[in-house]
Design a protein around this motif. Structure first.
Motif, mmCIF file in Angstrom:
data_model
loop_
_atom_site.group_PDB
_atom_site.id
_atom_site.type_symbol
_atom_site.label_atom_id
_atom_site.label_comp_id
_atom_site.label_asym_id
_atom_site.label_seq_id
_atom_site.Cartn_x
_atom_site.Cartn_y
_atom_site.Cartn_z
ATOM 1 N N LEU A 45 128.661 -5.190 -26.250
ATOM 2 C CA LEU A 45 127.497 -5.191 -25.354
ATOM 3 C C LEU A 45 126.754 -6.519 -25.375
ATOM 4 O O LEU A 45 126.273 -7.002 -24.338
ATOM 5 C CB LEU A 45 126.525 -4.065 -25.736
ATOM 6 C CG LEU A 45 126.881 -2.642 -25.302
ATOM 7 C CD1 LEU A 45 125.902 -1.645 -25.915
ATOM 8 C CD2 LEU A 45 126.881 -2.531 -23.787
ATOM 9 N N GLY A 46 126.711 -7.133 -26.574
ATOM 10 C CA GLY A 46 125.976 -8.384 -26.733
ATOM 11 C C GLY A 46 126.510 -9.505 -25.861
ATOM 12 O O GLY A 46 125.767 -10.409 -25.471
ATOM 13 N N LYS A 47 127.798 -9.459 -25.588
ATOM 14 C CA LYS A 47 128.401 -10.562 -24.826
ATOM 15 C C LYS A 47 128.318 -10.350 -23.328
ATOM 16 O O LYS A 47 128.739 -11.179 -22.527
ATOM 17 C CB LYS A 47 129.877 -10.708 -25.232
ATOM 18 C CG LYS A 47 130.028 -11.237 -26.639
ATOM 19 C CD LYS A 47 131.513 -11.373 -27.004
ATOM 20 C CE LYS A 47 131.681 -11.299 -28.518
ATOM 21 N NZ LYS A 47 132.534 -10.187 -28.909
ATOM 22 N N MET A 48 127.833 -9.214 -22.901
ATOM 23 C CA MET A 48 127.797 -8.899 -21.475
ATOM 24 C C MET A 48 126.593 -9.526 -20.786
ATOM 25 O O MET A 48 125.590 -9.833 -21.434
ATOM 26 C CB MET A 48 127.725 -7.383 -21.282
ATOM 27 C CG MET A 48 128.994 -6.663 -21.663
ATOM 28 S SD MET A 48 128.753 -4.896 -21.477
ATOM 29 C CE MET A 48 130.233 -4.317 -22.259
ATOM 30 N N SER A 49 126.697 -9.645 -19.504
ATOM 31 C CA SER A 49 125.534 -10.093 -18.716
ATOM 32 C C SER A 49 124.525 -8.958 -18.679
ATOM 33 O O SER A 49 124.902 -7.797 -18.839
ATOM 34 C CB SER A 49 125.977 -10.428 -17.293
ATOM 35 O OG SER A 49 126.360 -9.234 -16.640
ATOM 36 N N PRO A 50 123.245 -9.256 -18.489
ATOM 37 C CA PRO A 50 122.218 -8.219 -18.479
ATOM 38 C C PRO A 50 122.544 -7.086 -17.525
ATOM 39 O O PRO A 50 122.372 -5.913 -17.879
ATOM 40 C CB PRO A 50 120.960 -8.950 -18.043
ATOM 41 C CG PRO A 50 121.187 -10.366 -18.427
ATOM 42 C CD PRO A 50 122.661 -10.621 -18.327
#
Ligand code: PHE
Length: 369
Positions: A45-50
């Motif tokens: 999730l941390g690497k995803m775009s908002p």
């Protein structure tokens, strides 16, 4: 998001199918463990775009919650099943008979001693004890034995070897030395096992072992006595006689018992007496209240003025009576055992026959079992 729903369906069906806690734990580690499939997604999730995160976040979290809940539910179900199985397997059949167990028996002497103590305790006597290894002073001298009295000699008394101070102790030949210990309490530093502060009036009994070099059907080298001592003002032989008669009837639980007092001599009482109980000793057993035999069960008398003086009491102020009952002999009479020597032979068959159950109903006369 068919990937996620497929993963969820797969995990839920494996959770459902888990047969035991270990299988369930394997699924949990695979999905929710440190590098489990769901944990990895959560890390992603941390690497995803908002925007992506806003969309994926709730789905992945929902998946995690669904799987975690399913695991917890399944775990509770498996544990309950495990407990049920255990209860079924370990069921105790209360209808089975108990396995026989060998039980020890109470030795007749100890039973009789307890019965005697109960009767005297009811009359208001306190209990005192003294050492089996005595000195000459308490066993003889203070009790007014003249220096050359035959009872001091080897054939009666078991003497110990001289100790470092040159003193020869002995195995007490009677419980009477405890009379001296109780009366002298004010004057001597005494061990803690004697009750404190025995100023007259005194009313004590002293049960214990005594030793004499003697052996036949009515004598053993070790036997048991119960001493009695009453010191007060205006005590006389009538009190002694009443006390012993009342004790005897209570102890034998019958008024049919016949006693006889005979004059006797002891250095420490004046006048002195012995008491016999009428009995029948024909036919290998002992019966009381009948027959032409008399068994001596005690010595007694009025405490000699010299003994009172030796114990620091003024004979013009205090008098008293004392007696020494033969515990084992009373047992022979009450329970019909013909030979005293058998009592200390440690023969298990004898003990099983004559011994008492430790779990008897209480005797209504004495309150003892
Ligand atoms: N001590 C005496 C004995 O052993 C019995 C006895 C006790 C006599 C007390 C008189 C008073 O034979």
């Amino acid at each position: 998001m068919t990937d996620l729903s497929q993963l969820q369906a797969g995990l839920l069906s494996r959770i459902e199918a888990a047969q035991d806690i270990a299988a369930l734990e394997a699924v949990r580690v695979e999905a929710l463990g440190k590098s489990g499939s769901i944990s990895e997604m959560l890390k992603g999730l941390g690497k995803m775009s908002p925007d992506e995160r806003r969309e994926q976040g709730p789905k992945i979290n929902g998946l995690r919650d669904a799987v975690a809940t399913a695991i917890a539910d399944k775990k509770a179900a498996l544990e309950a099943a495990e407990l049920d199985a255990k209860l079924a397997a370990e069921r105790v059949d209360l209808t089975l008979p108990p396995s026989p167990e060998r039980r020890g028996r109470v030795h007749p002497t100890m039973q009789v001693m307890d019965e005697m103590i109960a009767v005297f305790a009811d009359m208001g006597f306190a209990l005192a004890e003294g050492p089996d290894i005595e000195d000459d002073f308490h066993n003889f001298t203070a009790l007014n034995f003249p220096p050359k009295h035959p009872a001091r000699e080897m054939h009666d008394t078991f003497w110990l070897r001289e100790d470092q101070t040159g003193e020869r102790k002995l195995l007490r030949t009677h419980t009477s030395p405890v009379q001296v210990r109780v009366m002298r309490q004010g004057n001597e530093k005494l061990p803690a096992w004697i009750a404190n502060g025995q100023e007259p009036p005194i009313r004590v009994i002293v049960p214990g072992r005594v030793y004499r070099s003697d052996s036949d059907a009515t004598h053993t080298p070790m036997f048991h006595q119960l001493e009695g001592l009453v010191i007060d003002r205006n005590i006389h032989m009538g009190h002694l006689k009443w006390t012993l008669d009342a004790f005897t009837r209570r102890f034998f639980e019958t008024d049919a018992v016949v006693t006889r007092f005979r004059p006797h001599h002891f250095p420490f009482t004046e006048p002195s007496c012995e008491m016999d109980v009428q009995c029948d000793r024909s036919g290998g057993s002992v019966k009381i209240g009948q027959g032409s035999d008399w068994l001596e069960i005690l010595g007694g008398g009025m405490v000699h003025p010299n003994v009172l003086r030796n114990c620091g009491l003024d004979p013009d102020e205090w008098q008293g009576f004392a007696f020494g009952l033969g515990v084992d002999r009373l047992g022979m009479l009450k329970y019909g055992m013909p030979d005293l020597r058998d009592m200390f032979g440690s023969d298990v068959r004898w003990l099983e026959h004559w011994g008492f159950s430790a779990f008897q109903a209480p005797n209504p006369a004495t309150g003892l079992s």
